[in-house]
Design a protein around this motif. Structure first.
Motif, short mmCIF file in Angstrom:
data_model
loop_
_atom_site.label_atom_id
_atom_site.label_comp_id
_atom_site.label_asym_id
_atom_site.label_seq_id
_atom_site.Cartn_x
_atom_site.Cartn_y
_atom_site.Cartn_z
N HIS A 82 0.86 -1.18 0.00
CA HIS A 82 0.00 0.00 0.00
C HIS A 82 0.90 1.23 0.00
O HIS A 82 1.45 1.61 1.04
CB HIS A 82 -0.90 0.02 1.23
N SER A 83 1.08 1.85 -1.17
CA SER A 83 1.91 3.05 -1.25
C SER A 83 1.05 4.28 -0.98
O SER A 83 -0.18 4.22 -1.01
CB SER A 83 2.56 3.16 -2.63
N GLN A 84 1.71 5.41 -0.72
CA GLN A 84 1.04 6.67 -0.42
C GLN A 84 -0.02 6.50 0.66
O GLN A 84 -1.10 7.09 0.61
CB GLN A 84 0.42 7.26 -1.69
N THR A 85 0.29 5.67 1.62
CA THR A 85 -0.67 5.31 2.66
C THR A 85 -0.06 5.53 4.04
O THR A 85 1.07 5.12 4.29
CB THR A 85 -1.10 3.84 2.51
N SER A 86 -0.82 6.16 4.91
CA SER A 86 -0.39 6.41 6.28
C SER A 86 -1.13 5.51 7.25
O SER A 86 -2.33 5.22 7.05
CB SER A 86 -0.66 7.87 6.68
N VAL A 87 -0.45 5.07 8.28
CA VAL A 87 -1.11 4.44 9.42
C VAL A 87 -1.46 5.56 10.38
O VAL A 87 -0.57 6.20 10.94
CB VAL A 87 -0.21 3.39 10.09
N LEU A 98 -4.90 5.23 5.88
CA LEU A 98 -5.48 6.28 5.05
C LEU A 98 -4.60 6.46 3.83
O LEU A 98 -3.41 6.76 3.95
CB LEU A 98 -5.56 7.59 5.84
N GLY A 99 -5.18 6.24 2.64
CA GLY A 99 -4.42 6.33 1.41
C GLY A 99 -5.31 6.60 0.23
O GLY A 99 -6.45 7.07 0.38
N PRO A 100 -4.84 6.30 -0.98
CA PRO A 100 -5.64 6.54 -2.18
C PRO A 100 -6.99 5.81 -2.16
O PRO A 100 -7.94 6.25 -2.80
CB PRO A 100 -4.74 6.01 -3.31
N GLU A 101 -7.06 4.69 -1.43
CA GLU A 101 -8.31 3.93 -1.35
C GLU A 101 -9.25 4.50 -0.30
O GLU A 101 -10.35 3.97 -0.08
CB GLU A 101 -8.01 2.47 -1.01
N SER A 445 -13.67 13.80 5.63
CA SER A 445 -14.32 13.21 4.46
C SER A 445 -13.92 11.76 4.22
O SER A 445 -14.68 10.98 3.65
CB SER A 445 -14.01 14.04 3.21
N ALA A 446 -12.73 11.39 4.67
CA ALA A 446 -12.28 10.01 4.45
C ALA A 446 -13.10 9.01 5.23
O ALA A 446 -13.12 7.83 4.90
CB ALA A 446 -10.81 9.89 4.85
N PHE A 447 -13.79 9.46 6.27
CA PHE A 447 -14.56 8.54 7.12
C PHE A 447 -16.05 8.65 6.93
O PHE A 447 -16.81 7.86 7.49
CB PHE A 447 -14.21 8.83 8.59
N LEU A 448 -16.51 9.61 6.13
CA LEU A 448 -17.95 9.83 6.02
C LEU A 448 -18.67 8.64 5.40
O LEU A 448 -19.79 8.31 5.77
CB LEU A 448 -18.23 11.09 5.20
N GLY A 449 -18.01 7.98 4.44
CA GLY A 449 -18.65 6.84 3.79
C GLY A 449 -18.81 5.65 4.69
O GLY A 449 -19.51 4.70 4.36
N ARG A 450 -18.15 5.66 5.85
CA ARG A 450 -18.18 4.51 6.75
C ARG A 450 -19.03 4.80 7.98
O ARG A 450 -19.00 4.03 8.92
CB ARG A 450 -16.74 4.16 7.18
#
Length: 450
Positions: A82-87, A98-101, A445-450
């Motif tokens: 998983h590139s461009q991804t932070s824990v 948190l990353g491109p996905e 916004s990264a968490f709104l879908g969940r």
């Protein structure tokens, strides 16, 4: 099959992944970069005619070897990358990514943290303005994008990275006006003896690089202030080893006093910490194999600041400890452990040669911005100590030092010195700032879908 998560795809993470794959496992590797390599072996993102020899100098062969190993592991589907991804958080065996996905979770059985290190910086009057960077930022811009961050740069701080970045910029055609080292020459010579005994060729190579800087390099300086205008830095004012006032004109400044371990995730994973007087910072506790907590292993500069060569050995050692704890056969570690002990001796001597200038932090003028994220001055923190007492987290709660975007990564070491100076006590008794999730800024916004 055991689920192993490796955080970091620098030299330590790559060698850890390779060791696990050789044992029949398929680890998950997470890294904030687009490609593996870490900071020291960072790869360019743009078309460039620069060769590996130009980018990495004497380390080119090592860099290419690390890149080739990991690229092969990914191409053969032996690791899930998983590139461009932070824990951004760790809790109860679950990593929040948190990353491109977007935001995803990954449940793991074993965790290897190879998070590396970042610049250790000292506040300086004027450093909060535009055009003031860290040495690491200057190096990243040069390696990944092929640009210098200024037309006339001044580099200041101490440690090998100061010399290395200056040499890299000059070789790439950049203009470096001055290289200002706060470590006195006599201190460097005393520490240099131990460095030479542990790694003679590396020490000689560093001395030759330093000599190549010529009259640009000044040892034992005192940094006074960065003069700025509406567009950024105009000059860096300093005093030489004899106390004489000097000024170096510039349009960009890069600062750095060696490195500090990146330990936020180790803290969130439940690892204990201890004060290390040699490095003048709090470091996570682990055994010689990298075991730091239940099913948690540390490798590379995030555990001990020993450099890229040691990181490769530490990655193999941590992965081997992980395999042994799972009851799997593992290779002999004696050569890697011997190497790590030798490199530890070198690193300790290096710290003595280029010490953290604690007295510089304690003497900061009250109006110096200490925390750039929150705009908190050294004077405001000193005033807080009378109410909070000399404890880092209480001082943080009242002053907001360390509450910003970087979560104290850039200000907490100097802030601890300011607190200790105000309270007239050892900095080790001030304590360290507790890490909080998210470990990196995360948009809602990264968490709104969940």
């Amino acid at each position: 099959m055991s689920r192993v998560l490796i955080v970091g795809a620098g030299p330590a993470g790559v060698r850890a992944a390779e060791t696990l794959v050789q044992a029949g496992l398929r680890p998950v590797v997470v890294d904030e970069g687009l490609r593996a390599g870490g900071q020291i072996y960072r790869r360019t993102f743009v078309r460039s005619e620069r060769t590996s020899r130009t980018l990495y100098g004497a380390e080119a062969d090592k860099a290419e070897a690390v890149h080739a190993v990991f690229d092969r592991l990914v191409a053969d589907d032996h690791v899930r990358f998983h590139s461009q991804t932070s824990v951004i958080a760790l809790q109860d065996g679950v990593a929040y990514l948190l990353g491109p996905e977007g935001a995803i979770t990954f449940a793991y059985d074993r965790l290897i943290l190879a998070t590396g290190a970042m610049d250790r910086v000292m506040p300086l009057p004027g450093w909060q303005g535009a055009g003031v960077y860290t040495l690491g930022a200057a190096q990243i811009a040069l390696k990944s994008q092929g640009v210098a961050l200024g037309r006339r740069m001044v580099l200041a701080g101490s440690g090998p990275l100061l010399t290395l970045v200056a040499v890299q910029l000059i070789k790439a055609g950049g203009r470096v006006e001055a290289v200002l080292d706060t470590a006195p020459l006599r201190t460097q010579l005393r520490g240099g003896l131990g460095m030479a005994l542990a790694r003679p060729w590396v020490t000689l190579r560093g001395a030759m690089m330093r000599a190549g800087l010529g009259r640009r390099y000044h040892a034992g300086v005192r940094l006074d202030r960065i003069e700025t205008d509406a567009t950024g830095p105009v000059a860096l004012h300093w005093r030489n080893a004899r106390g004489e006032a000097r000024s170096s004109p510039c349009d960009a400044v890069a600062l750095g006093w060696h490195l500090r371990a990146e330990t936020h995730l180790a803290d969130l994973a439940g690892v204990s910490f201890e004060w290390n007087a040699v490095y003048a910072q709090w470091l996570p506790k682990s055994d010689e194999m990298g075991r730091a907590a239940e099913a948690v292993y540390l490798a590379g500069d995030g555990a001990r600041l020993l450099g890229a060569d040691a990181a490769e050995s530490a990655g193999r050692v941590a992965a081997t400890a992980c395999l042994r704890d799972m009851g799997r056969p593992a290779s002999d570690l004696a050569p890697d452990l011997r190497r790590l002990r030798r490199l530890a001796r070198f690193a300790a001597s290096l710290q003595r040669a280029f010490p953290w200038p604690a007295e510089m932090a304690r003497a900061l003028p009250d109006d110096t911005v200490l925390c750039r994220c929150e705009g908190i001055s050294a004077g405001a923190l000193r005033a807080t100590v009378d109410l909070s007492g000399p404890e880092a987290n209480r001082a943080k709660s009242l002053s907001r030092v360390g509450m910003g975007r970087c979560q104290g990564r850039y200000c907490q070491l100097a802030a601890a010195e300011v607190i200790a100076g105000q309270a007239a006590m050892p900095v080790s008794e001030v304590g360290r700032l507790r890490s909080q999730p998210p470990a990196r800024p995360a948009p809602v916004s990264a968490f709104l879908g969940r």
